[in-house]
Design a protein around this motif. Structure first.
Motif, PDB file in Angstrom:
ATOM      1  N   LEU A 125       1.407   7.821   8.606  1.00  0.00           N
ATOM      2  CA  LEU A 125       1.229   6.943   7.451  1.00  0.00           C
ATOM      3  C   LEU A 125       1.304   7.744   6.154  1.00  0.00           C
ATOM      4  N   ALA A 126       0.739   8.934   6.131  1.00  0.00           N
ATOM      5  CA  ALA A 126       0.827   9.771   4.937  1.00  0.00           C
ATOM      6  C   ALA A 126       2.276  10.143   4.629  1.00  0.00           C
ATOM      7  N   GLU A 127       3.050  10.410   5.678  1.00  0.00           N
ATOM      8  CA  GLU A 127       4.467  10.755   5.488  1.00  0.00           C
ATOM      9  C   GLU A 127       5.248   9.557   4.962  1.00  0.00           C
ATOM     10  N   VAL A 128       4.982   8.378   5.502  1.00  0.00           N
ATOM     11  CA  VAL A 128       5.603   7.159   4.993  1.00  0.00           C
ATOM     12  C   VAL A 128       5.257   6.973   3.517  1.00  0.00           C
ATOM     13  N   ASN A 129       4.003   7.177   3.181  1.00  0.00           N
ATOM     14  CA  ASN A 129       3.582   6.972   1.793  1.00  0.00           C
ATOM     15  C   ASN A 129       4.164   8.013   0.852  1.00  0.00           C
ATOM     16  N   PHE A 130       4.348   9.231   1.337  1.00  0.00           N
ATOM     17  CA  PHE A 130       5.026  10.225   0.509  1.00  0.00           C
ATOM     18  C   PHE A 130       6.452   9.776   0.209  1.00  0.00           C
TER      19      PHE A 130
ATOM     20  N   VAL B 105       5.875  -5.141   1.328  1.00  0.00           N
ATOM     21  CA  VAL B 105       4.957  -4.624   2.340  1.00  0.00           C
ATOM     22  C   VAL B 105       3.805  -3.922   1.633  1.00  0.00           C
ATOM     23  N   ALA B 106       2.593  -4.223   2.062  1.00  0.00           N
ATOM     24  CA  ALA B 106       1.418  -3.675   1.385  1.00  0.00           C
ATOM     25  C   ALA B 106       0.515  -2.858   2.296  1.00  0.00           C
ATOM     26  N   ALA B 107       0.605  -3.051   3.603  1.00  0.00           N
ATOM     27  CA  ALA B 107      -0.301  -2.382   4.534  1.00  0.00           C
ATOM     28  C   ALA B 107       0.453  -1.999   5.797  1.00  0.00           C
TER      29      ALA B 107
ATOM     30  N   PRO C 226       1.860   3.118  -2.422  1.00  0.00           N
ATOM     31  CA  PRO C 226       1.572   3.532  -1.042  1.00  0.00           C
ATOM     32  C   PRO C 226       1.018   2.371  -0.236  1.00  0.00           C
ATOM     33  N   LEU C 227       1.242   2.423   1.060  1.00  0.00           N
ATOM     34  CA  LEU C 227       0.706   1.409   1.959  1.00  0.00           C
ATOM     35  C   LEU C 227      -0.724   1.770   2.325  1.00  0.00           C
TER      36      LEU C 227
END
Length: 240
Positions: free
Chosen positions: A36-41, A177-179, A91-92
């Motif tokens: 999830l951190a990688e997606v948000n980056f 997409v939010a989460a 970020p999600l």
């Protein structure tokens, strides 16, 4: 720009550590948070992510995997161009209900070694997600089979080789997409799998606690002993 280290992100929910398949395969809860951190980056710094791709056109994991025969040489360049033009997104946020929906799929598919978004009883992924977030209308799902690190999981989904509509990439960068909820674990056929479930607002989930991966021990997930070394030769399989 100094990159945010996803390994410093605390796991939002407790998940049992499954036995290590290889030294590079992190414990379930840790890799879930890292994905999830990688997606948000990638969402918040798409240009920086593009520069990282350009610095490593072929990852170490990709070098170890036997060529899959998919003729999609333009996927990498297309992903870089997409990222260079992509506006930063919020970020999600991590959502336990979405993580529980993802974990249900990992718990079912991992020991069986099967693939795809549908459940064994034919239930579609969107129906599964709506059992956990019944009030939501926007849902999506990404699955990666094979990669064992967060960086490789997200990289493969963003490059999206072999997926004509680049559906995995579009899900990650969907503006509505939010989460998201992530669950990764062992897979009998491809050694590892990672499910990312997405939803827009309002999520409105049931707030279920994540179940532990008691059924996904290495003894269940791995094939015969010698075959486990064949991971480096397995084909990458990704489904949208």
């Amino acid at each position: 720009m100094q990159r945010f280290n996803p390994k410093s992100v605390a796991c939002a929910t407790a998940a049992a550590l499954f036995a290590t398949i290889a030294p590079t395969f992190a414990a379930a809860g840790q890799i879930d948070a890292e994905v999830l951190a990688e997606v948000n980056f990638a969402r918040t710094h798409p240009q920086d992510y593009a520069f990282e791709l350009m610095a490593q056109p072929v990852s170490d994991w990709e070098r170890r995997v036997r060529p899959d025969g998919i003729d999609d040489s333009q996927a990498f360049g297309e992903a870089v161009e997409f990222l260079l033009q992509q506006a930063p997104l919020a970020p999600l946020r991590a959502d336990d209900s979405l993580a529980a929906a993802a974990l249900e799929h990992v718990a079912e598919q991992g020991p069986a070694g099967v693939i795809g978004h549908a459940s064994a009883d034919g239930e579609r992924f969107d129906a599964r997600l709506r059992r956990y977030i019944p009030r939501n209308t926007l849902v999506a799902e990404n699955i990666a089979y094979g990669p064992r690190t967060a960086a490789d999981v997200v990289r493969e989904l963003i490059i999206d080789k072999g997926v004509a509509d680049r559906g995995h990439r579009n899900n990650i960068f969907h503006p509505d997409v939010a989460a998201a909820g992530v669950a990764c674990g062992p897979h009998r056929t491809f050694v590892a799998m990672c499910v990312i479930d997405f939803a827009g607002d309002p999520v409105g989930g049931r707030g279920l606690a994540r179940r532990q991966l008691a059924s996904l021990q290495v003894a269940d997930a791995a094939g015969p002993g010698p075959a486990r070394a064949g991971f480096l030769q397995r084909l990458l399989r990704r489904f949208y």
